[in-house]
Design an enzyme around this catalytic site. Structure first.
Site, PDB file in Angstrom:
ATOM      1  N   GLU A 145      12.546  -6.245  11.916  1.00  0.00           N
ATOM      2  CA  GLU A 145      11.968  -6.969  13.049  1.00  0.00           C
ATOM      3  C   GLU A 145      10.528  -7.340  12.702  1.00  0.00           C
ATOM      4  O   GLU A 145       9.942  -6.811  11.762  1.00  0.00           O
ATOM      5  CB  GLU A 145      11.999  -6.071  14.285  1.00  0.00           C
ATOM      6  CG  GLU A 145      13.399  -5.690  14.741  1.00  0.00           C
ATOM      7  CD  GLU A 145      13.351  -4.516  15.721  1.00  0.00           C
ATOM      8  OE1 GLU A 145      12.552  -4.574  16.670  1.00  0.00           O
ATOM      9  OE2 GLU A 145      14.080  -3.554  15.506  1.00  0.00           O
ATOM     10  N   ARG A 196       0.823  -1.213   0.000  1.00  0.00           N
ATOM     11  CA  ARG A 196       0.000   0.000   0.000  1.00  0.00           C
ATOM     12  C   ARG A 196       0.853   1.257   0.000  1.00  0.00           C
ATOM     13  O   ARG A 196       0.421   2.299  -0.489  1.00  0.00           O
ATOM     14  CB  ARG A 196      -0.987  -0.027   1.168  1.00  0.00           C
ATOM     15  CG  ARG A 196      -2.113  -1.021   0.923  1.00  0.00           C
ATOM     16  CD  ARG A 196      -2.955  -1.246   2.135  1.00  0.00           C
ATOM     17  NE  ARG A 196      -2.256  -2.062   3.122  1.00  0.00           N
ATOM     18  CZ  ARG A 196      -2.831  -2.613   4.170  1.00  0.00           C
ATOM     19  NH1 ARG A 196      -4.123  -2.440   4.378  1.00  0.00           N
ATOM     20  NH2 ARG A 196      -2.130  -3.351   5.010  1.00  0.00           N
TER      21      ARG A 196
HETATM   22  O1  LIG Z   1       4.366  -0.979  11.949  1.00  0.00           O
HETATM   23  P1  LIG Z   1       4.505  -2.441  11.603  1.00  0.00           P
HETATM   24  O2  LIG Z   1       3.889  -3.352  12.640  1.00  0.00           O
HETATM   25  O3  LIG Z   1       5.903  -2.807  11.215  1.00  0.00           O
HETATM   26  O4  LIG Z   1       3.617  -2.703  10.308  1.00  0.00           O
HETATM   27  C1  LIG Z   1       3.497  -1.738   9.288  1.00  0.00           C
HETATM   28  C2  LIG Z   1       3.317  -2.390   7.953  1.00  0.00           C
HETATM   29  O5  LIG Z   1       2.096  -3.163   7.950  1.00  0.00           O
HETATM   30  C3  LIG Z   1       1.303  -2.786   6.833  1.00  0.00           C
HETATM   31  O6  LIG Z   1       1.610  -3.581   5.733  1.00  0.00           O
HETATM   32  P2  LIG Z   1       0.972  -5.023   5.478  1.00  0.00           P
HETATM   33  O7  LIG Z   1       1.867  -6.089   6.005  1.00  0.00           O
HETATM   34  O8  LIG Z   1      -0.432  -5.057   5.966  1.00  0.00           O
HETATM   35  O9  LIG Z   1       1.112  -5.152   3.914  1.00  0.00           O
HETATM   36  P3  LIG Z   1       0.393  -4.507   2.643  1.00  0.00           P
HETATM   37  O10 LIG Z   1       0.724  -3.057   2.587  1.00  0.00           O
HETATM   38  O11 LIG Z   1       0.987  -5.249   1.531  1.00  0.00           O
HETATM   39  O12 LIG Z   1      -1.078  -4.772   2.783  1.00  0.00           O
HETATM   40  C4  LIG Z   1       1.713  -1.360   6.530  1.00  0.00           C
HETATM   41  O13 LIG Z   1       1.484  -1.051   5.186  1.00  0.00           O
HETATM   42  C5  LIG Z   1       3.179  -1.319   6.895  1.00  0.00           C
HETATM   43  O14 LIG Z   1       4.020  -1.601   5.795  1.00  0.00           O
END
Ligand SMILES: O=P(O)(O)OC[C@H]1O[C@H](OP(=O)(O)OP(=O)(O)O)[C@H](O)[C@@H]1O
Length: 156
Positions: free
Chosen positions: A72, A36
């Site tokens: 992490e 995203r």
């Molecule tokens: O703050 P954190 O706990 O490290 O997580 C943040 C990440 O999680 C979400 O991605 P997601 O894994 O949902 O992937 P996507 O964007 O592909 O849907 C968001 O877009 C960040 O990249």
């Protein structure tokens, strides 16, 4: 979240809100994390009239010289190896754009990639801020359209 992006007015307002606090900060590049963050970061880069650099979480193609870091665990307990093409320069001032930050682990890892390239990491702009105060201190300036607390619980 993708449903929000399907609405033209909502998408415009979201992108406008992401970049509004950063117009006068001297940003020279936007970095966005898959997936995203690709959409929002790309749109934010166009709005700020700067280039966009992708951080990949998956094994998708990313040719040429790269910097890599093992992040992490994220909010789902998943561990990603993040990769970014080595295109930033020491003159770059970088804004990270994403949809949501919870543990902040992906954003912290992206910061390492940016700084390893010699560029300056200014901070992050997200739609939803769910960061703890401890995680927030490691991410530079943090701006958000809304906090997770303000969102509340989804109906039923
Ligand atoms: O703050 P954190 O706990 O490290 O997580 C943040 C990440 O999680 C979400 O991605 P997601 O894994 O949902 O992937 P996507 O964007 O592909 O849907 C968001 O877009 C960040 O990249």
């Amino acid at each position: 979240m993708w449903r929000v992006f399907a609405d033209a007015d909502a998408l415009r307002d979201v992108v406008s809100g992401l970049v509004e606090p950063w117009h006068d900060q001297g940003v020279t590049r936007v970095v966005g994390i898959e997936s995203r963050g690709f959409l929002l970061g790309g749109a934010a880069a166009v709005s700020l009239a700067v280039g966009f650099v992708a951080v990949r979480k998956s094994e998708g193609l990313l040719p040429g010289a790269k910097v890599t870091v093992d992040a992490e665990e994220d909010y789902r307990g998943l561990s990603h190896r993040l990769r970014m093409q080595d295109v930033l320069t020491p003159r770059d001032r970088v804004l990270l754009v994403d949809d949501w930050a919870e543990r902040g682990s992906q954003a912290r890892a992206a910061r390492h990639l940016v700084e390893r390239s010699g560029a300056a990491f200014l901070g992050i702009s997200v739609l939803v801020d769910q960061l703890s105060s401890a995680a927030r201190t490691e991410l530079g300036r943090v701006t958000a359209l809304v906090t997770a607390d303000e969102l509340g619980q989804p109906p039923g």
